[in-house]
Write an enzyme that holds these catalytic residues in place. Structure first.
Site, PDB file in Angstrom:
ATOM      1  N   TYR A 298     -26.967  20.559 -76.894  1.00 42.54           N
ATOM      2  CA  TYR A 298     -28.179  19.741 -77.015  1.00 42.54           C
ATOM      3  C   TYR A 298     -29.333  20.526 -77.617  1.00 42.54           C
ATOM      4  CZ  TYR A 298     -25.802  15.876 -74.893  1.00 42.54           C
ATOM      5  OH  TYR A 298     -24.912  14.859 -74.682  1.00 42.54           O
TER       6      TYR A 298
ATOM      7  N   ASN B 166     -30.058   5.541 -78.613  1.00 39.21           N
ATOM      8  CA  ASN B 166     -30.247   6.838 -79.267  1.00 39.21           C
ATOM      9  C   ASN B 166     -31.100   7.758 -78.398  1.00 39.21           C
ATOM     10  OD1 ASN B 166     -28.862   5.669 -81.350  1.00 39.21           O
ATOM     11  ND2 ASN B 166     -30.682   5.216 -82.567  1.00 39.21           N
TER      12      ASN B 166
ATOM     13  N   HIS C 209     -29.951   6.021 -72.874  1.00 45.79           N
ATOM     14  CA  HIS C 209     -29.088   7.197 -72.688  1.00 45.79           C
ATOM     15  C   HIS C 209     -29.863   8.501 -72.643  1.00 45.79           C
ATOM     16  CE1 HIS C 209     -25.589   4.605 -74.430  1.00 45.79           C
ATOM     17  NE2 HIS C 209     -25.905   4.282 -73.188  1.00 45.79           N
TER      18      HIS C 209
ATOM     19  N   GLY D  88     -27.007  -1.186 -85.843  1.00 43.94           N
ATOM     20  CA  GLY D  88     -26.335   0.105 -85.949  1.00 43.94           C
ATOM     21  C   GLY D  88     -25.679   0.602 -84.683  1.00 43.94           C
ATOM     22  N   THR D  89     -24.903  -0.276 -84.038  1.00 43.22           N
ATOM     23  CA  THR D  89     -24.139   0.178 -82.878  1.00 43.22           C
ATOM     24  C   THR D  89     -22.740  -0.428 -82.926  1.00 43.22           C
ATOM     25  OG1 THR D  89     -23.972   0.206 -80.450  1.00 43.22           O
ATOM     26  CG2 THR D  89     -25.123  -1.676 -81.450  1.00 43.22           C
ATOM     27  N   SER D  90     -21.763   0.362 -82.468  1.00 42.37           N
ATOM     28  CA  SER D  90     -20.363  -0.104 -82.511  1.00 42.37           C
ATOM     29  C   SER D  90     -20.050  -0.985 -81.303  1.00 42.37           C
ATOM     30  CB  SER D  90     -19.419   1.104 -82.526  1.00 42.37           C
ATOM     31  OG  SER D  90     -19.678   1.914 -81.374  1.00 42.37           O
TER      32      SER D  90
END
Ligand code: APR
Length: 236
Positions: A54, A89, A106, A179-181
């Site tokens: 990270y 994100n 998240h 923009g997300t699966s």
């Protein structure tokens, strides 16, 4: 009274800024074993690796990544709508573009928190920490002498902001997905909280399977967002 537009974003909105997505070819999870670097057991097993993973991402974000026209388009929408961004994100690109209402599901890459008191959250770089810059290690201490950890929701951990996010989705006059699966839950379930009859738009060049009533704009975010803005303004 401005209409409430709730916008759920994933890694795809930051792709054109140079942030890797997770599951596209060459994405983050192609290059890192996700359960090693983004899970609670992984952190138990090897916290040094997670601090390094990270810290590298954070340094790249802070030093080389800028918001793109899609992030800026959502700020533009704030002129006409009460805009709420719910993002999976961990980057701060929505905030840096100027979005004023952003909810992270998240966690946030630019933040770390005390391991003893999770309510003590520090935005990096932070001169209160023993390490002053963007990098943290297992030896980094907060002012109370406690170790810190990334302020990220690891796989296996609860998603505390899901409840306020679901409430927002249930109050939406317009719902947008960018923009997300749509494979990670509970974030992917936000769609189910949107009241029947509320228009839903989905901007993604390779869209996941969604119900037939969702208006799909199969374009990349920097093209799809301007198209959506024009659509919405015509309907005003
Ligand atoms: N514009 C819009 N969408 C794009 C673009 C682009 N330029 N490029 C890729 N995409 C889309 C892909 O088609 C895909 O649907 O972005 C999506 C990326 O999917 P993922 O990599 O799975 O990212 P995301 O859905 O945000 O992942 C959810 O998984 O690992 C966890 O916590 C992590 O928040 C992340 C969560």
């Amino acid at each position: 009274m401005k209409k409430k537009i709730v916008i759920s974003t994933g890694a795809g909105i930051s792709a054109e800024s140079g942030m890797s997505t997770y599951r596209d070819a060459g994405g983050l999870w192609d290059n890192y074993p996700v359960m090693e670097v983004a899970s609670d057991e992984g952190f138990e097993r090897n916290p040094a690796l997670i601090h390094q993973f990270y810290s590298n991402l954070r340094t790249k974000l802070a030093q080389t990544i800028q918001p793109n026209d899609a992030h800026r388009g959502l700020v533009e929408l704030e002129k006409d709508f009460d805009v709420h961004v719910i993002t999976q994100n961990v980057d701060d690109l929505h905030e840096r573009a100027g979005s004023t209402q952003v909810l992270h599901l998240h966690g946030e890459l630019m933040k770390v928190r005390s391991m003893r008191r999770p309510d003590r959250i520090y935005t990096l770089p932070c001169d209160q920490l023993s390490d002053k810059g963007l990098v943290t290690t297992v030896d980094t201490r907060d002012p109370y002498g406690d170790p810190v950890r990334p302020h990220i929701v690891f796989f296996g951990e609860a998603v505390p902001n899901m409840e306020p996010a679901a409430r927002l989705a249930s109050q939406a006059d317009i719902f947008v997905i960018i923009g997300t699966s749509l494979v990670v839950y509970p974030a992917a379930a936000l769609l189910q909280y949107v009241p029947h009859g509320v228009p839903i738009y989905y901007i993604d060049p390779r869209p996941a399977k969604v119900p037939s009533w969702v208006h799909v704009i199969a374009r990349k975010a920097t093209e799809g967002v301007p198209e959506l803005i024009n659509l919405l303004r015509q309907q005003q």
